[in-house]
Write a protein that holds these residues in place. Structure first.
Motif, mmCIF file in Angstrom:
data_model
loop_
_atom_site.group_PDB
_atom_site.id
_atom_site.type_symbol
_atom_site.label_atom_id
_atom_site.label_comp_id
_atom_site.label_asym_id
_atom_site.label_seq_id
_atom_site.Cartn_x
_atom_site.Cartn_y
_atom_site.Cartn_z
ATOM 1 N N ASN A 198 -7.784 13.090 4.695
ATOM 2 C CA ASN A 198 -7.531 11.892 3.976
ATOM 3 C C ASN A 198 -6.075 11.552 4.008
ATOM 4 O OD1 ASN A 198 -9.923 12.077 2.615
ATOM 5 N ND2 ASN A 198 -9.360 13.823 1.559
ATOM 6 N N GLY A 199 -5.044 12.433 4.937
ATOM 7 C CA GLY A 199 -3.998 12.036 5.239
ATOM 8 C C GLY A 199 -2.793 12.384 3.781
ATOM 9 N N ALA A 200 -1.633 11.693 3.576
ATOM 10 C CA ALA A 200 -0.824 12.119 2.743
ATOM 11 C C ALA A 200 -1.472 12.215 1.433
ATOM 12 C CB ALA A 200 0.481 11.158 2.830
ATOM 13 N N PRO A 215 0.857 -1.300 0.131
ATOM 14 C CA PRO A 215 0.088 -0.031 -0.048
ATOM 15 C C PRO A 215 1.014 1.359 0.026
ATOM 16 C CG PRO A 215 -0.093 -1.078 2.227
ATOM 17 C CD PRO A 215 0.765 -1.867 1.131
ATOM 18 N N LYS A 216 0.307 2.418 -0.830
ATOM 19 C CA LYS A 216 1.177 3.407 -0.712
ATOM 20 C C LYS A 216 0.773 4.591 0.262
ATOM 21 C CE LYS A 216 3.465 1.997 -4.382
ATOM 22 N NZ LYS A 216 2.764 0.702 -4.478
ATOM 23 N N THR A 217 -0.617 4.336 1.031
ATOM 24 C CA THR A 217 -0.932 5.243 1.861
ATOM 25 C C THR A 217 -1.607 4.490 2.869
ATOM 26 O OG1 THR A 217 -3.058 5.702 1.140
ATOM 27 C CG2 THR A 217 -1.407 7.003 0.079
ATOM 28 N N ILE A 218 -1.666 5.121 4.225
ATOM 29 C CA ILE A 218 -2.464 4.453 5.412
ATOM 30 C C ILE A 218 -3.771 3.868 4.983
ATOM 31 C CG2 ILE A 218 -3.128 4.783 7.726
ATOM 32 C CD1 ILE A 218 -0.689 5.999 8.302
ATOM 33 N N PHE A 278 3.988 -0.178 7.638
ATOM 34 C CA PHE A 278 3.014 0.412 8.566
ATOM 35 C C PHE A 278 3.754 1.672 8.755
ATOM 36 C CE2 PHE A 278 0.298 2.621 11.352
ATOM 37 C CZ PHE A 278 -1.068 2.524 10.691
ATOM 38 N N ALA A 279 4.963 1.256 9.395
ATOM 39 C CA ALA A 279 5.945 2.376 9.906
ATOM 40 C C ALA A 279 6.411 3.069 8.716
ATOM 41 C CB ALA A 279 7.169 1.638 10.392
ATOM 42 N N ARG A 280 6.594 2.830 7.474
ATOM 43 C CA ARG A 280 6.952 3.715 6.391
ATOM 44 C C ARG A 280 5.694 4.474 6.171
ATOM 45 N NH1 ARG A 280 9.743 -1.257 2.624
ATOM 46 N NH2 ARG A 280 11.656 -1.312 3.983
ATOM 47 N N LEU A 281 4.765 3.989 6.094
ATOM 48 C CA LEU A 281 3.436 4.761 5.766
ATOM 49 C C LEU A 281 3.499 5.858 6.753
ATOM 50 C CD1 LEU A 281 0.953 1.986 4.508
ATOM 51 C CD2 LEU A 281 2.021 3.520 3.359
ATOM 52 N N LEU A 282 3.476 5.707 8.149
ATOM 53 C CA LEU A 282 3.524 6.553 8.957
ATOM 54 C C LEU A 282 4.439 7.603 8.870
ATOM 55 C CD1 LEU A 282 2.028 7.446 11.734
ATOM 56 C CD2 LEU A 282 3.889 6.106 12.831
ATOM 57 N N SER A 303 7.943 14.831 -1.826
ATOM 58 C CA SER A 303 8.214 13.905 -0.625
ATOM 59 C C SER A 303 7.421 12.355 -0.872
ATOM 60 C CB SER A 303 7.920 14.481 0.686
ATOM 61 O OG SER A 303 8.057 13.632 1.729
ATOM 62 N N CYS A 304 6.126 12.730 -1.061
ATOM 63 C CA CYS A 304 5.304 11.507 -1.010
ATOM 64 C C CYS A 304 5.703 10.557 -2.232
ATOM 65 C CB CYS A 304 3.822 11.803 -1.358
ATOM 66 S SG CYS A 304 2.940 12.382 0.090
ATOM 67 N N LEU A 305 6.031 11.214 -3.681
ATOM 68 C CA LEU A 305 6.384 10.375 -4.761
ATOM 69 C C LEU A 305 7.715 9.732 -4.444
ATOM 70 C CD1 LEU A 305 5.791 13.037 -7.649
ATOM 71 C CD2 LEU A 305 4.380 10.794 -6.846
ATOM 72 N N GLU A 306 8.689 10.258 -3.636
ATOM 73 C CA GLU A 306 10.019 9.589 -3.419
ATOM 74 C C GLU A 306 9.749 8.544 -2.335
ATOM 75 O OE1 GLU A 306 12.145 12.911 -1.784
ATOM 76 O OE2 GLU A 306 13.070 13.491 -3.573
ATOM 77 N N PHE A 307 8.610 8.731 -1.512
ATOM 78 C CA PHE A 307 8.514 7.699 -0.460
ATOM 79 C C PHE A 307 7.698 6.670 -0.971
ATOM 80 C CE2 PHE A 307 9.022 9.771 3.388
ATOM 81 C CZ PHE A 307 8.955 8.865 4.391
ATOM 82 N N ASN A 308 7.064 6.810 -2.282
ATOM 83 C CA ASN A 308 6.473 5.236 -2.755
ATOM 84 C C ASN A 308 7.496 4.629 -3.417
ATOM 85 O OD1 ASN A 308 3.945 6.707 -2.560
ATOM 86 N ND2 ASN A 308 3.451 7.386 -4.520
#
Length: 452
Positions: free
Chosen positions: A73-75, A14-17, A56-60, A81-86
């Motif tokens: 809705n969150g991130a 998953p990419k978001t919580i 889940f820790a990464r999503l947090l 930052s979100c794209l790099e996190f994906n």
């Protein structure tokens, strides 16, 4: 794209919580905590291996780092930052993220990295960016390292998030656990949640499937997300679809239907009288007729489809799921179809009968498996006493209901007769207390002795 060459467990993380499957109360707790101005800086995630703690820790962490996070809705999932996190969530490669540190403490270099992290945390940043430290299997940290963590977790540096992930919270100092502002238990998803995830993957991969096959993959993977996705990928690679027959073939296991047939022949059927009613023995138990020839035939079918040692392993797993089912435990792992099967097979077993069954299966795991299975066909399942043969219930639950109702009616009739008798005696005693000699004479139709 990197996702085209990734294996399923990474490709379909998953990419978001919000996309995280199951654990609705967990997600709600996180969103509630983040809605407050003072965000938690020390978080504990505990749960079984493979339940998704690290993901889940990464999503947090993504929620903390998002540049345009929405409180509801969150991130945003579109900022830099979100794209790099994906990319980080998919690959585990945090090289593009300057302020993310992740370490598996159980690994050799993990303990050394903790010392480096603890020294680094106290160094302030100049852009007010959140720094995140994810420590997986943190219970493996030395006592010295845990003691060092006490001070920094009591007063965390500004804009520092520390996430402890562990399968064994008992291995952590109580004082360290108490310093965690947010303690969350990550649970495995239900069979429905996980099967629906596998369904989405099949649709994305343009592959055929049936829900029975997806349920099978989910349950045999013990509802572990990572293992389920890996199993699905294997089935699709080898059979091009995720139907039940394909999954059973890939894992070289006998089907649940064949196990059910094995049990039916082993247990036998209830004897009936001319009226079609179950025949009871002198103890009120149903008499069971067993088909030894049919049992041997099923055993041969199993033998030709897989090796018997693998069959015993599958039989054990099937039976354990059934035990959890009939005891109303682990229901998240049971599909509706399986629920009916297990209740029909094991729902009327006594404690002694189930204990005997488990002992028998455990004994099958040793040597001479084929010989023991053949012997079982002739002896049936026995109680611990060598002279008492277990009379197992019929497969048809309706038969048990009829037999139980018959026994209940007989018992109720006897109780009613006893009750009426006691009432009659009591009434007689009350009547005799106030009866005259004329009343007694009339009762027994005796001559009047006073006239003689």
């Amino acid at each position: 794209m990197a996702g085209d060459t990734l294996d399923f467990p990474r490709k379909y993380r998953p990419k978001t919580i919000s996309d995280y499957i199951g654990n609705e109360d967990l997600k709600k707790a996180v969103f509630s905590a983040l809605a407050k101005g003072n965000r938690p800086q020390v978080v504990l995630l505990k749960g079984a291996s493979g339940c998704g703690k690290t993901t889940f820790a990464r999503l947090l962490a993504k929620e903390y780092q998002c540049e345009n996070r929405d409180p509801v809705n969150g991130a945003c999932n579109v900022c830099t930052s979100c794209l790099e996190f994906n990319e980080y969530i998919e690959t585990g490669d945090a090289s593009m993220l300057q302020y993310i540190r992740e370490v598996n403490v159980a690994q050799d270099n993990g303990k050394k990295d903790i010392e480096v992290f603890l020294d680094e945390m106290v160094i302030p940043t100049f852009d007010n960016q959140w720094r995140v430290y994810i420590m997986d299997e943190v219970h493996a940290a030395t006592l010295q390292a845990q003691n060092r963590m006490l001070k920094i977790t009591e007063e965390p540096p500004e804009n520092v998030l520390i996430v402890f992930c562990t399968t064994n919270p008992e291995g952590l100092l109580d004082t360290l656990i108490n310093r965690c502002r947010l303690k969350l238990a990550v649970r495995k998803p239900t069979v429905t949640d996980l099967s629906n995830l596998l369904k989405k993957v099949c649709i994305c991969e343009d592959s055929e499937y049936d829900m029975k096959g997806l349920n099978y993959i989910a349950t045999t993977s013990e509802l572990t997300i990572r293992e389920s996705l890996s199993s699905l990928e294997r089935v699709l690679n080898e059979e091009s679809d995720a139907k039940y027959s394909s999954a059973v073939k890939v894992f070289n296991e006998v089907s649940d239907e064949l196990i059910t047939e094995f049990y039916r022949k082993l247990i036998g059927v209830c004897e009936r009288d001319k009226m079609g009613m179950p025949v009871l023995d002198s103890n009120g138990n149903m008499k069971i007729k067993r088909d030894v020839t049919g049992y041997i035939s099923v055993l041969n079918k199993i033998k030709t489809s897989t090796d018997l040692q693998s069959f015993v392993t599958t039989l054990s797993r099937f039976t354990m799921r059934g035990i959890y089912c009939i005891n109303q435990a682990g229901m998240d792992m049971i599909s509706e179809v399986d629920l009916k099967t297990y209740k029909n097979l094991f729902g009327n077993f006594t404690v002694e009968q189930m204990a005997s069954l488990l002992r028998t299966i455990s004994d099958l795991k040793s040597t001479d498996v084929e010989l023991k299975l053949l012997l079982l066909g002739y002896t049936g399942l026995t109680l611990s006493s060598p002279t008492s043969v277990m009379e197992l219930p019929s497969i048809d639950v309706g038969e048990h209901e009829i037999a139980n109702e018959m026994a209940s009616n007989i018992k109720n009739r006897d109780l009613l007769s006893e009750e009426l008798l006691q009432k009659g005696i009591a009434n007689c005693e009350i009547g005799l207390e106030s009866a005259t000699s004329d009343d007694i004479q009339a009762l027994f139709n005796a001559p009047d002795v006073r006239e003689q």
